[in-house]
Design an enzyme around this catalytic site. Structure first.
Site, mmCIF file in Angstrom:
data_model
loop_
_atom_site.group_PDB
_atom_site.id
_atom_site.type_symbol
_atom_site.label_atom_id
_atom_site.label_comp_id
_atom_site.label_asym_id
_atom_site.label_seq_id
_atom_site.Cartn_x
_atom_site.Cartn_y
_atom_site.Cartn_z
ATOM 1 N NE ARG A 160 34.028 37.982 37.566
ATOM 2 C CZ ARG A 160 33.733 39.104 36.901
ATOM 3 N NH1 ARG A 160 34.558 39.563 35.984
ATOM 4 N NH2 ARG A 160 32.625 39.760 37.155
ATOM 5 C CE1 TYR A 210 73.318 54.042 51.918
ATOM 6 C CE2 TYR A 210 71.153 54.490 50.985
ATOM 7 C CZ TYR A 210 72.371 53.828 50.948
ATOM 8 O OH TYR A 210 72.625 52.937 49.924
ATOM 9 C CB SER A 237 25.430 37.182 37.203
ATOM 10 O OG SER A 237 24.781 37.833 36.132
ATOM 11 C CG ASN A 248 15.784 39.581 43.043
ATOM 12 O OD1 ASN A 248 14.935 39.415 42.171
ATOM 13 N ND2 ASN A 248 16.864 40.314 42.845
#
Length: 336
Positions: free
Chosen positions: A102, A18, A213, A302
């Site tokens: 997941r 083009y 989690s 933690n």
């Protein structure tokens, strides 16, 4: 082009012939000037995996990451394309390994296809996405996932304690068949070990579990025992689902169990969050536990779970199981 782009057009056709290549120059200049980004910032297409990881590395100013995860399976992308893209970024040095996140155990190995298709074509297993990924990797001599990110805490146990061990057991069985199909005469000892093992450790098959989690979005901290504090996450509009979960009948039962568990924590000289994190770590099938903290004090607390871990004896774990009353069981216990 601006009108087209803002109207949702995401495909522009051009070719080297083009205007003798000038069309491509003009198109490139416009895209660069406008700062347009390809609409591939979702899903697990080859384009998104490669461009997404490159972008992340640039933002983090890193040459590579240790593990790149495919977060949630993508039904719109062929599994072979996903596995080939992950193999590509590893071969290009952008990541050392890849894993899933997941994905259900019903999605990690499916019809496990052998590497040596000339000797044994396939072993049919229950169709799953991690299974299918593993299958495709072995079929085309690509790199399979090495770990799965799964939610795991006192009130969420089925996947990590039953589904994943069953999956790894299937992978281990198939690996023993692969050894047989390749060359039995040179692998007699290894074959016997693979067949006779009743416990297939994650390290044996090269697949691990990275859990997230451990405090169940803060539920296990005990801060919701007397309701929803105004400064808590559950009080935010975007976390209405969490609030509903806490105030539900099941939520109230969980708080009652946490109150009982706090007595065990007191006996061990630790806090309830430390007990919960140590409980996750005590599972030999767990490679890593992801912590989500909002301040330094929470992180320090933690991390104290490491000192609690040696105190997690079989007697203590049994007492916790008795209070929870939710220990999952499989048809075959691969842990014993």
């Amino acid at each position: 082009m601006t009108i087209a782009y803002e109207s949702g057009v995401n495909l522009f056709d051009t070719a080297e012939v083009y205007a003798a290549g000038k069309a491509e120059v003009i198109l490139g200049n416009i895209i660069k000037k406008k700062g347009w980004r390809a609409e591939t910032e979702r899903g697990l297409s080859r384009k998104h995996i490669i461009e997404g990881l490159k972008g992340s590395l640039q933002r983090m100013q890193l040459e590579y990451v240790d593990v790149v995860f495919a977060n949630r399976p993508d039904s719109n992308t062929p599994m072979e394309e996903i596995v080939r893209a992950m193999t590509y970024v590893i071969n290009q040095g952008m990541s050392m390994y890849w894993g899933t996140s997941r994905w259900t155990a019903m999605e990690i190995m499916a019809t496990f296809v052998m590497r040596n298709l000339g000797l044994i074509q396939r072993v049919t297993l229950q169709s799953t996405a991690f299974q299918e990924a593993y299958s495709v990797a072995r079929q085309f001599n690509l790199i399979p996932p090495v770990c799965e990110q799964a939610e795991y805490h006192l009130f969420q146990r089925e996947k990590v304690e039953v589904q994943l061990p069953e999956l790894y057991h299937k992978i281990g069985r198939c690996q023993s068949i692969i050894i047989y199909s390749v060359n039995l005469s040179e692998c007699d000892t290894l074959l016997i070990l693979a067949i006779n093992m009743t416990l297939i450790l994650l390290g044996t098959v090269g697949v691990g579990a990275m859990t997230w989690s451990p405090l169940a979005c803060g539920i296990i901290t005990g801060k919701y025992e007397n309701g929803i504090p105004e400064s808590s996450r559950a009080a935010m509009k975007s976390y209405q689902w969490l609030k509903d979960k806490i105030v539900s009948e099941d939520g109230r039962k969980q708080q009652a169990k946490l109150k009982e568990l706090s007595h065990i924590a007191e006996k061990l000289g630790c806090t309830l969050p430390q007990l919960a994190v140590a409980w996750c770590l005590r599972n030999e099938g767990v490679s890593s536990v992801l912590l989500g903290t909002s301040n330094a004090e929470q992180l320090t607390e933690n991390l104290g779970a490491i000192q609690v871990l040696p105190k997690m004896t079989s007697h203590v774990v049994s007492d916790i199981d008795h209070i929870l009353g939710n220990r999952p069981y499989s048809k075959k216990d691969y842990r014993s």
